[in-house]
Motif scaffolding. Structure first.
Motif, PDB file in Angstrom:
ATOM      1  N   ARG A   1     -10.904  43.596  19.233  1.00  7.77           N
ATOM      2  CA  ARG A   1     -10.278  42.511  20.006  1.00  7.77           C
ATOM      3  C   ARG A   1      -9.113  43.022  20.859  1.00  7.77           C
ATOM      4  NH1 ARG A   1      -8.435  36.974  17.327  1.00  7.77           N
ATOM      5  NH2 ARG A   1      -7.452  38.355  15.819  1.00  7.77           N
TER       6      ARG A   1
ATOM      7  N   THR B   1      -1.842  27.204  17.140  1.00  9.19           N
ATOM      8  CA  THR B   1      -0.539  27.462  16.503  1.00  9.19           C
ATOM      9  C   THR B   1      -0.199  28.952  16.546  1.00  9.19           C
ATOM     10  OG1 THR B   1      -1.800  27.129  14.458  1.00  9.19           O
ATOM     11  CG2 THR B   1      -0.134  25.496  14.986  1.00  9.19           C
TER      12      THR B   1
ATOM     13  N   GLU C   1       0.420  36.302   6.160  1.00 11.45           N
ATOM     14  CA  GLU C   1       0.596  35.073   5.361  1.00 11.45           C
ATOM     15  C   GLU C   1       0.766  33.869   6.276  1.00 11.45           C
ATOM     16  OE1 GLU C   1       3.998  35.932   2.983  1.00 11.45           O
ATOM     17  OE2 GLU C   1       2.952  37.490   1.848  1.00 11.45           O
TER      18      GLU C   1
ATOM     19  N   GLY D   1     -10.791  35.604  13.315  1.00 11.55           N
ATOM     20  CA  GLY D   1     -11.793  36.378  14.053  1.00 11.55           C
ATOM     21  C   GLY D   1     -13.136  35.695  14.191  1.00 11.55           C
TER      22      GLY D   1
ATOM     23  N   THR E   1     -11.695  31.897  21.344  1.00  6.40           N
ATOM     24  CA  THR E   1     -12.613  32.146  22.465  1.00  6.40           C
ATOM     25  C   THR E   1     -13.308  30.845  22.874  1.00  6.40           C
ATOM     26  OG1 THR E   1     -13.011  34.369  21.624  1.00  6.40           O
ATOM     27  CG2 THR E   1     -14.669  33.481  23.140  1.00  6.40           C
TER      28      THR E   1
ATOM     29  N   TYR F   1     -10.684  39.155  24.495  1.00  5.10           N
ATOM     30  CA  TYR F   1     -11.823  39.993  24.913  1.00  5.10           C
ATOM     31  C   TYR F   1     -12.205  40.866  23.737  1.00  5.10           C
ATOM     32  CZ  TYR F   1     -10.049  38.564  29.454  1.00  5.10           C
ATOM     33  OH  TYR F   1      -9.625  37.812  30.514  1.00  5.10           O
TER      34      TYR F   1
ATOM     35  N   ARG G   1      -5.264  38.483   5.695  1.00  6.01           N
ATOM     36  CA  ARG G   1      -5.515  37.193   6.353  1.00  6.01           C
ATOM     37  C   ARG G   1      -6.810  36.569   5.845  1.00  6.01           C
ATOM     38  NH1 ARG G   1      -5.367  39.024  12.270  1.00  6.01           N
ATOM     39  NH2 ARG G   1      -5.934  36.891  12.781  1.00  6.01           N
TER      40      ARG G   1
END
Ligand code: AP5
Length: 223
Positions: free
Chosen positions: A127, A31, A57, A10, A15, A137, A171
Motif C-alpha cells: 500500500r 476516522t 491500538e 487493509g 478504496t 494505491y 491491528r
C-alpha cells in the motif's frame, strides 16, 4: 444514504469508500484519515492519537465518538455519508445508533468487507497512500499512473507508519477482539450486506453497486 463500511485493516474500506463518495456525492468520513490529518498538523488530538496508532491500538473512545458525531452534524452530511473505520467497537456502534435514533434516523447499510489474512498482509505491504488527499494505491496491483505520484492531486505517495508488519499483526489482533463483534451487531439490525473484497477491484465495485441499487434516492448517481 448512510453507509457503514466494516472490515479488517487493509480490507479495502478506504478504496471503496472513495469510489462510493464520488459516485453518490456524499462525504467519505474516515476516522483514520481524521487522526492522520491532525497528526500532520500537530494538533493536540493528533499527538494524543499517534501513540495509539503507532502501537496498532484503538484511540480511546472519548477522543473518537464525539468527534465523529459532531462531524455528522455538518451540512455536507445531509444527503448521507460513508463511515470508514467507525464504529470500531460495540460502544462506538451503540453511541452512533443512539445519536441517530434521537434524530429519527438510522444507518441504511452496514457492508462487511470479507477477506483472508494472507491477502491483507500482501496488500498492506504494497500500500502507498497520498498524505494530502488520502487516496490509496498498491504497488502490487493498483499502482498510480506515474510511479510514486498521486493520480488525484499530484502529491508524492508515502507508506503509512502503521503498515510495518509487526504493527499490522497487532491491528489484526485488535480487529478480531474489538471490531469483528460489531459485524454481528449490525447484522442483528440490518439485512446482511457483504462483499468478497479479495476479488479484483471491478468485481468489488459491482458487488457494492448491486447492494446499493435502488437505495440511491436523493443521491446523485451517473455511473
Ligand atoms: P484506519 O486508517 O481506519 O485503518 P484500518 O481500518 O486499519 O484500515 P486501513 O486503512 O488499513 O485499510 P482499508 O480497509 O481502508 O484498506 P485500503 O482501501 O487502504 O485506522 C488506523 C488507526 O487509527 C487504527 O489502528 C487506530 O489506532 C485509529 N483509529 C481509526 N479509527 C478509529 C476508531 N473509530 N476508534 C479508535 N481508533 C481508531 O486497501 C488496502 C490496500 O489494498 C491498498 O493499497 C489498496 O489499493 C489495495 N486494494 C484495495 N482493494 C483492492 C482490490 N480489490 N484489489 C487489489 N488491491 C486492492
Amino acid at each position: 444514504m448512510k453507509i457503514v463500511l466494516l472490515g479488517a485493516p487493509g480490507a479495502g474500506k478506504g478504496t471503496h469508500a472513495q469510489y462510493l463518495s464520488d459516485k453518490y456525492e456524499i462525504p467519505h468520513i474516515s476516522t483514520g484519515d481524521i487522526f492522520r490529518a491532525n497528526l500532520k498538523n500537530g494538533t493536540p488530538l493528533g499527538l494524543k492519537a499517534k501513540a495509539y496508532m503507532d502501537r496498532g491500538e484503538l484511540v480511546p473512545d472519548e477522543l473518537t465518538v464525539d468527534l465523529v458525531l459532531d462531524r455528522l452534524t455538518q451540512d455536507d452530511c445531509k444527503k448521507g455519508y460513508i463511515l470508514d473505520g467507525f464504529p470500531r467497537n460495540l460502544l462506538q456502534a451503540e453511541a452512533l445508533t443512539k445519536a441517530l435514533a434521537e434524530k429519527g434516523e438510522s444507518i441504511d447499510h452496514a457492508i462487511h468487507f470479507e477477506i483472508d489474512e494472507a491477502t491483507i498482509l500482501k496488500r498492506m505491504s504494497g500500500r502507498r497512500v497520498c498524505p494530502v488527499c488520502g487516496a490509496s494505491y498498491n504497488i502490487n496491483g493498483l499502482p498510480p499512473k506515474k510511479e510514486g505520484i498521486c493520480d488525484r492531486c499530484g502529491n508524492e505517495l508515502i507508506q503509512r507508519e502503521d503498515d510495518k508488519p509487526e504493527t499490522v499483526l497487532k491491528r489484526l489482533e485488535v480487529y478480531e477482539k474489538h471490531t469483528a463483534p460489531i459485524v454481528k451487531y449490525y447484522h442483528s439490525l440490518h439485512e446482511e450486506d457483504r462483499v468478497d473484497s479479495s476479488r479484483p477491484l471491478g468485481e468489488v465495485r459491482e458487488a457494492l453497486d448491486a447492494i446499493l441499487k435502488g437505495d440511491a434516492d436523493g443521491c446523485h448517481s451517473e455511473n
